[in-house]
Design an enzyme around this catalytic site. Structure first.
Site, mmCIF file in Angstrom:
data_model
loop_
_atom_site.group_PDB
_atom_site.id
_atom_site.type_symbol
_atom_site.label_atom_id
_atom_site.label_comp_id
_atom_site.label_asym_id
_atom_site.label_seq_id
_atom_site.Cartn_x
_atom_site.Cartn_y
_atom_site.Cartn_z
ATOM 1 C CD GLU A 134 -2.857 -1.150 0.025
ATOM 2 O OE1 GLU A 134 -3.293 -0.063 -0.413
ATOM 3 O OE2 GLU A 134 -3.112 -2.242 -0.507
ATOM 4 C CB SER A 147 -56.858 -20.406 36.726
ATOM 5 O OG SER A 147 -58.225 -20.532 36.396
#
Length: 799
Positions: free
Chosen positions: A213, A491
């Site tokens: 690079e 319930s």
């Protein structure tokens, strides 16, 4: 004569003077004439250009100052928003743990461990017979740092039989694995990264980047004309793009400061900012920023930035542990993360990696032998590691809601917090599979479709949430039914009603006869409420324990009206439910809606023997630097009478043995002592079940989002889901411990009086001290007493 001559001479002199004077006078009046200079052409243009140049210089240097400010502002400040990482509960290994080798291997795969018979790197394992050999990873927990170890974990029929440290040959009493990352809290820009320091970066990575690079990185000032020319020549020779002309500094500027737009103006800004960056900062600072900023891939909606995260994303291990050929593959990605993606384009990735290795050799960073050896290696890319923010979206939602009470949104998405939670991924995964499978089976029933569900599972002993489902689809985000679905609980409220009654020991015991007969109650606005039993029958007088076991509505309403609706609602609050409820008579049958999370809190208090334990999803929050910010310790306080709670829990065990939950024992061990309660609402719109074993408490809700009937009761719907996953995770039985003021007594069911074990049909029941029956059943009389009694009765009848 002389005088004449003299006089005659004077006039001549005067005339001479007179002749000269006019000439002098004329000299004063006549000015010297200067010839005008010829005008120079375009002089105005020069002035204009000068003004423009000065003004342009002013604008340019002002703009440079503006760019300089922006460069310094971002580079000197907080460079990156680091998302918070959320971790599941770590798996603890110890001899005797009921964990199969298959389950442990699944855990390793979820942690992205790789098979390697050499155990050459951290995060590797292999299986041999009934043993698994593993090299764990270093990990910084909230309380200590755990170093990597080589372990041999042996398995038997009952689970783990032993753990040996291969380095010391010693037995490990307990070992904590690194936890699974289950999500992140991302900033608006969904970027993720694992920050690395330059001094800890592998040399091969730096060398690979410099070779491919920016060879002159340490020699240029941000822009390299030589690099641009060299790249042009290389690309022409290759007939394609093989080398770029941008320096590492320019690439950093492009990624860190600028948009992806391609234009000459952006290129100009890139070069100018690169020069500023080089002027302001050291080369090593720039290189370290580049290592952490460079874009290297995409993980769903989240961008993968930096080599630290890319190493884990592609290879499943830290950057420091990567070999040369894998590091070169990472460097290859810089040229084009999508184009050279090693998962999708393996041939391209290998070709580019080999070119990186070749350039490294040309620059003298590696030998020819190293180059050729690395080029022969295959890519060791792991299967896709998805570090999504919604791995378990319902649970992550709960965690964020708890955190947002104490942390700002910005802190959660940018400060790199590490959040350690209570989620058990093994339990969660089993719950997900069970729900998916069971709902498909339930929907085969007539008029049962489009079912949705929610489920919460906690550790019974401490209230830690180990699994949570907010929808049928475990990956569904949005409406979290576990936290937000307000539904009547049916319930499930009855244990609260009976527990409240049992606190009045002088009036109610387990054997107190209750009238399960029709009742009319005046409700709101004077309207009569006429509740009915599910079977539409009346059952007459029944003992209290049977009324709850069989879930009789009429008996529950009578008890609730006797002790008071407000008193029952107070018990509900004491059990951890803070939501306001309507104090209507229908509250006694669960008409007031609650969320599954609130129901779980309610039953957690029951399972905790009357001690309220707040449900927890978070254990600890740790800052990016390792400092512990917040702990969520286990807290407990007694809020309801332990004796009444104990009596209620014994009835809930009876529910599972012979009541509405009895189908559980068709699939689960009889000695687990399960306790639970079914819940069903009007027209079968909601199916509920809440119950616990010795180790886990779980609540399940099934219904439809449009509130239409499901065709399922609590027993035929939610209970079946509960059974399917609880039979896989529950191993500990429920061992209820009676408080000191609770005593056992034998009762004759025929008359409710004291009996003993020899009385036919007699059963033992717990009683709060002083509440047991005072009289003895006739069955307790001796043979002599019975003969005497018969003889006395005979005499009275005949004489």
């Amino acid at each position: 004569m002389a005088k004449e001559n003299k006089s005659t001479a004077k006039p001549k002199a005067k005339s001479k003077d007179k002749a000269k004077k006019p000439a002098k006078k004329n000299n004063k009046k006549v000015k010297k004439t200067v010839a005008p200079k010829p005008k120079q052409p375009f002089s105005w243009l020069k002035k204009t250009l000068l003004y423009i140049l000065v003004f342009g210089a002013f604008i340019f240097f002002s703009y440079v100052g503006y760019l300089d400010y922006n460069v310094r502002e971002q580079f000197d400040g907080k460079r990156w928003s680091i998302p918070a990482r959320v971790y599941a509960s770590p798996l603890e290994l110890y001899a005797g743990r009921r964990l199969s080798s298959e389950a442990f291997e699944n855990e390793l795969l979820e942690l992205h461990y790789r098979k390697d018979y050499q155990l050459a790197a951290q995060g590797t394992y292999y299986k041999k017979g009934g043993r698994i050999y593993v090299k764990t990873r270093d990990f910084q927990f909230w309380d200590q740092r755990q170093n990597s170890e080589k372990l041999k974990v042996s398995f038997g029929s009952q689970g783990i039989s032993g753990i040996v440290n291969l380095k010391t040959s010693a037995q490990e009493a307990i070992f904590r694995m690194d936890p699974v990352q289950i999500g992140s809290f991302y900033p608006t820009r969904k970027e993720d990264r694992v920050l690395i320091q330059l001094e800890k970066t592998p040399d091969y990575l730096i060398q690979g980047l410099l070779a491919t690079e920016d060879r002159e990185f340490y020699n240029h000032y941000g822009v390299s004309l030589k690099a641009i020319a060299r790249a042009m020549v290389a690309n022409v020779k290759a007939g394609g793009m093989v080398q770029g002309g941008s320096t590492i500094t320019q690439q950093l500027v492009k990624n860190f400061y600028l948009t992806p737009e391609k234009s000459l103006w952006r290129k100009f800004n890139e070069a100018l900012m690169a020069l500023i960056l080089e002027f302001r900062y050291q080369k090593d600072e720039i290189l370290e920023a580049y290592l952490n900023e460079i874009y290297l891939g995409q993980d769903g909606a989240s961008a993968v930035h930096g080599f630290g995260l890319a190493s884990e994303f592609y290879f499943g291990r830290p950057l420091a542990n990567l070999p040369l050929h894998d590091i070169a593959a990472l460097v290859a990605l810089v040229r084009g993360p999508s184009y050279y993606d090693p998962r999708r384009n393996q041939d391209r990735a290998i070709k580019r990696r080999n070119l990186v290795l070749e350039k490294m050799h040309e620059q003298g960073y590696i030998t020819k032998k190293q180059q050729l050896a690395a080029q022969q290696q295959k890519l060791s890319v792991v299967s896709r590691i998805h570090r999504s923010a919604n791995r378990y979206p319902a649970f992550i939602d709960l965690v964020k809601r708890q955190l947002i009470q104490e942390y700002r949104e910005d802190d959660l998405t940018s400060e790199g917090l590490r959040i350690f939670t209570t989620l058990d991924t093994q339990v969660q995964n089993r719950v997900e599979k069970s729900i998916s499978k069971t709902l498909v089976r339930l929907e085969k029933k007539p008029n049962t479709d489009q079912l949705q569900t929610a489920s919460v599972i906690t550790r019974r002993d401490n209230g830690e949430i180990v699994a949570l489902m907010g929808a049928r689809d475990p990956m569904a985000a949005g409406f979290n039914r576990a936290l937000d679905a307000l539904r009547p609980i049916g319930s499930l409220i009855k244990p609260v009603v009976y527990l409240t009654a049992l606190e009045y020991a002088g009036k109610y015991t387990l054997i107190t006869p209750l009238s399960d007969t029709a009742i009319e109650v005046k409700g709101a606005r004077g309207k009569l409420w006429k509740p009915k039993n599910y079977d539409l029958k009346e059952h007459g007088d029944v003992p209290l324990h049977k009324a709850l076991t069989q879930s009789y509505n009429l008996a529950a309403v009578r008890v609730g009206m006797d002790i008071g609706i407000a008193r029952t609602a107070k018990t509900l609050r004491n059990m951890g439910v803070s939501r306001e409820v309507n104090l209507y008579p229908s509250f006694l049958l669960g008409a007031s809606p609650l969320t599954p999370m609130e129901v779980t809190q309610l039953y957690q208090t029951l399972a905790g023997d009357g001690f309220a334990t707040p449900l927890r999803a978070i254990r600890t929050v740790v800052a990016a630097d390792g400092k512990r910010l917040q702990s969520y310790p286990y807290t407990i306080r007694q809020t309801i009478d332990p004796a009444a709670t104990y009596l209620t829990n014994t009835i809930l065990q009876e529910v599972m043995r012979s009541g509405t939950g009895r189908s559980a024992y068709l699939y689960m061990a009889k000695d687990l002592g399960l306790a639970g309660k079914t819940g069903t609402t009007n027209k079968l719109r909601d199916s509920w079940f809440a119950g616990y074993s010795g180790d886990y408490l779980s609540v399940v809700w099934i219904g439809r989002d449009d509130n239409k009937p499901t065709g399922l009761t609590g027993g035929s719907g939610a209970l079946q889901v509960w059974i399917d996953y609880m039979k896989q995770i529950s191993v500990q039985p429920v061992n209820l411990i009676a408080p000191d003021n609770v005593q056992m007594a034998w009762i004759d069911p025929e008359n409710g009086l004291l009996a003993n074990e020899v009385c036919t049909g007699a059963k033992q029941y717990p009683f709060i001290s002083g509440s047991q029956p005072a009289g003895n059943s006739p069955c307790m009389e001796s043979g002599f007493d019975r003969a005497k009694s018969w003889f006395n009765d005979f005499l009275q009848d005949n004489f």
